[in-house]
Design a protein around this motif. Structure first.
Motif, PDB file in Angstrom:
ATOM      1  N   PRO A  34       0.817  -1.217   0.000  1.00 27.63           N
ATOM      2  CA  PRO A  34       0.000   0.000   0.000  1.00 27.63           C
ATOM      3  C   PRO A  34       0.851   1.266   0.000  1.00 27.63           C
ATOM      4  O   PRO A  34       0.323   2.349  -0.211  1.00 27.63           O
ATOM      5  CB  PRO A  34      -0.799  -0.116   1.305  1.00 27.63           C
ATOM      6  N   LEU A  35       2.138   1.117   0.234  1.00 29.68           N
ATOM      7  CA  LEU A  35       3.018   2.290   0.329  1.00 29.68           C
ATOM      8  C   LEU A  35       4.236   2.126  -0.582  1.00 29.68           C
ATOM      9  O   LEU A  35       5.385   2.108  -0.107  1.00 29.68           O
ATOM     10  CB  LEU A  35       3.472   2.484   1.792  1.00 29.68           C
TER      11      LEU A  35
ATOM     12  N   VAL B 134      10.599   3.042   9.644  1.00 29.98           N
ATOM     13  CA  VAL B 134       9.422   3.919   9.632  1.00 29.98           C
ATOM     14  C   VAL B 134       8.242   3.244   8.934  1.00 29.98           C
ATOM     15  O   VAL B 134       7.130   3.197   9.451  1.00 29.98           O
ATOM     16  CB  VAL B 134       9.751   5.271   8.955  1.00 29.98           C
ATOM     17  N   LYS B 135       8.516   2.698   7.764  1.00 28.03           N
ATOM     18  CA  LYS B 135       7.452   2.011   7.032  1.00 28.03           C
ATOM     19  C   LYS B 135       6.879   0.863   7.863  1.00 28.03           C
ATOM     20  O   LYS B 135       5.657   0.689   7.948  1.00 28.03           O
ATOM     21  CB  LYS B 135       8.000   1.488   5.698  1.00 28.03           C
ATOM     22  N   SER B 136       7.751   0.109   8.489  1.00 33.52           N
ATOM     23  CA  SER B 136       7.291  -1.005   9.330  1.00 33.52           C
ATOM     24  C   SER B 136       6.428  -0.514  10.478  1.00 33.52           C
ATOM     25  O   SER B 136       5.408  -1.123  10.822  1.00 33.52           O
ATOM     26  CB  SER B 136       8.480  -1.765   9.931  1.00 33.52           C
ATOM     27  N   ALA B 137       6.847   0.594  11.078  1.00 36.02           N
ATOM     28  CA  ALA B 137       6.088   1.126  12.217  1.00 36.02           C
ATOM     29  C   ALA B 137       4.690   1.544  11.778  1.00 36.02           C
ATOM     30  O   ALA B 137       3.705   1.322  12.490  1.00 36.02           O
ATOM     31  CB  ALA B 137       6.830   2.306  12.837  1.00 36.02           C
ATOM     32  N   ILE B 138       4.585   2.151  10.596  1.00 38.67           N
ATOM     33  CA  ILE B 138       3.275   2.581  10.087  1.00 38.67           C
ATOM     34  C   ILE B 138       2.368   1.376   9.846  1.00 38.67           C
ATOM     35  O   ILE B 138       1.235   1.317  10.322  1.00 38.67           O
ATOM     36  CB  ILE B 138       3.432   3.387   8.769  1.00 38.67           C
ATOM     37  N   VAL B 139       2.890   0.419   9.111  1.00 45.82           N
ATOM     38  CA  VAL B 139       2.080  -0.749   8.748  1.00 45.82           C
ATOM     39  C   VAL B 139       1.682  -1.536   9.999  1.00 45.82           C
ATOM     40  O   VAL B 139       0.532  -1.953  10.153  1.00 45.82           O
ATOM     41  CB  VAL B 139       2.830  -1.647   7.742  1.00 45.82           C
ATOM     42  N   SER B 140       2.623  -1.676  10.902  1.00 44.19           N
ATOM     43  CA  SER B 140       2.343  -2.427  12.123  1.00 44.19           C
ATOM     44  C   SER B 140       1.274  -1.707  12.959  1.00 44.19           C
ATOM     45  O   SER B 140       0.366  -2.336  13.511  1.00 44.19           O
ATOM     46  CB  SER B 140       3.666  -2.589  12.885  1.00 44.19           C
TER      47      SER B 140
END
Lengths: 341, 341
Positions: A39-40, A48-54
């Motif tokens: 989605p990103l 950062v990406k992991s933190a958002i998705v999680s």
């Protein structure tokens, strides 16, 4: 035209409450990433990406202790420097200066008076001389004395013709592709996305639905007072030259409380003006996420933080270290900055 | 308790801007009509009901020249006297007076000071002596100096225990069943329903989602200023004793423009304080509908209009005759007023 106008002291432009009622620019339709499995897609893999998705997965997992009901999935985004660029100065100021030039063109007698004279001369020293008072005058002269409807039309017309001096593109091309994806991703997961900006609310409303997918009623910004009257048999709302609300710093949680009446669980900003909004969103029970866009890419966009006069990021960067706030390193975290790259 | 407190001059209570920051009451869950073929079962057949249904059908008929996109289906409702009763005085004032009594109970020394003395004496003459200044004091003493969170808890607690003096029921039982059906009918047809009330925004938000199905972000009301601060490590928003915005009369279109940024195509009110909102909603292009609730039923509710000091309906009633506004005759148009009948 803004690209031929060498602009002066950024410090001057940023100082004072008067300037917080300034902000923003406009223009075309967002290019959302093609829906794939990611989605990103414009975000590089990383913390950062992991933190958002999680975070999104946790709050949307039914039955989980982290689950948040859709009604309470409120996400607030600063605009200048967070959803689009803010250099070399707030885009709303470019609009105001262009309006000053148009007014002088329509009434040449104005050219001898301040602030017209200094703006028309294009001499940084002259504009510096204007000071906060002069800038407040520029705002009053360009943002008041007309109806909300007429102002809306001016903003649309300006966005259709104005070009950013560095990129020679409409200002609304300078929106961050990764942030458009983030907005869409959150909405696809039941979030209600809001803009909470120091920029003028009436300057933002004409274009954000097209550009960000955010409707007028989800835009919070600085505002001047307005008055209702019947003009003939037509009801109008007129913009008055008096500050009503400054949606910056501690004004952001105040504005969020007044307009939304719920606390966000997600907030994104890029400067010290966003600090209190990030605190309001994150210092509470349950799952919460704060994001800071750190401008680290002078090549594709700009690089600035603690020493900048536009979008200074100093206290909020310190606080990010102490709290569990995610700091986006634009250079490394973003595969794409602008969709036109 | 409000039912033992004989309340004084309604004229006094209504006069002045200070009073427009007062309003409302609260309580339980709405009983929406069972979904049958008639979406408005508590409305008697007649011109008003027909006008409502015909309007909704026109704006939702795709391909029709009257079609309005769902995003633009904005409906705004006054609260006091439109969605629930407002007699013998605004329910929010009953809350304020109860708070004054509680404060005096907690600190008996207050009982000798004004406005406590007059409120505690329950003597109409004494309260009349307070005048606007005293009423403003009562508001400041009961609506400021605490956090929004703490105020929310007080409103909820009050609504759970307070009883309306005439009906001996929770104040939120005094919502109009036909209007609940109208709200649900509009929402089922893609409308976004808003409350736009002279009542205090913080007094309305704790209960309107449960009672009307209207979330906090769709409630516009009068407000006091607030301030953000970090208390220890907890961010709080505190209510200050200073008027921020009076959402009454011309303030209603101003509030609608500020919060929503679109013009409603439907508006409902019951008093002259709603006149400008009804003008703003209806004097424009396209299909638009204004509704005025006329209190004509002294038996089931109350009967009052031009001479009333609460919810005076005079100028707006004249204008309804000139425009194509629908005037609800409560006695004849409503089969049921309250769900508990």
């Amino acid at each position: 035209m803004p690209d031929r106008f060498a602009f002066p002291s950024r410090r001057l432009l940023l100082s004072g409450l008067a300037m917080t009622t300034l902000l923003l620019g406009i223009a075309t339709a967002p290019q959302l990433a093609a829906a794939g499995t990611d989605p990103l897609p414009s975000w590089n893999a990383g913390a950062v990406k992991s933190a958002i998705v999680s975070f999104v997965e946790r709050v949307t997992e039914e039955g989980s202790p982290h689950f948040v009901a859709p009604d309470d999935r409120i996400a607030t985004f600063d605009n200048d420097g967070t959803l689009w660029s803010e250099q070399p100065f707030y885009f709303q100021l470019a609009f105001a200066l262009d309006r000053i030039r148009e007014q002088a063109k329509a009434d040449p007698a104005l050219a001898e008076k301040e602030p017209y004279k200094s703006v028309l001369s294009g001499d940084p020293e002259n504009l510096a001389v204007l000071g906060e008072k002069g800038l407040a005058q520029i705002l009053a002269l360009t943002h008041a004395g007309l109806t909300v409807e007429a102002f809306d039309a001016q903003v649309r017309a300006w966005l259709a013709s104005a070009r950013h001096p560095r990129f020679d593109r409409p200002y609304t091309d300078l929106v961050f592709q990764p942030m458009l994806e983030l907005l869409a991703y959150l909405r696809a997961n039941g979030f209600k996305t809001y803009v909470v900006s120091g920029g003028g609310i009436d300057f933002m409303r004409p274009w954000m639905l097209d550009v960000y997918g955010i409707p007028p009623e989800q835009i919070i910004g600085s505002s001047g007072k307005t008055a209702f009257r019947i003009d003939g048999d037509k009801p109008v709302i007129e913009k008055l030259p008096e500050v009503e609300f400054v949606d910056d710093g501690p004004g952001k949680p105040v504005g969020i409380n007044r307009f939304i009446g719920r606390r966000p669980i997600f907030a994104a900003g890029n400067s010290d003006g966003d600090l209190q909004m990030l605190q309001w969103a994150t210092l509470g029970e349950g799952e919460r996420l704060a994001l800071i866009v750190h401008h680290t890419d002078a090549e594709r966009e700009w690089a600035y933080d603690r020493a900048s006069h536009v979008g200074r990021l100093d206290k909020a960067l310190d606080e990010a270290g102490k709290r569990d706030w995610q700091v986006v390193d634009m250079k490394n975290d973003w595969k794409t900055v602008f969709s036109f790259e």
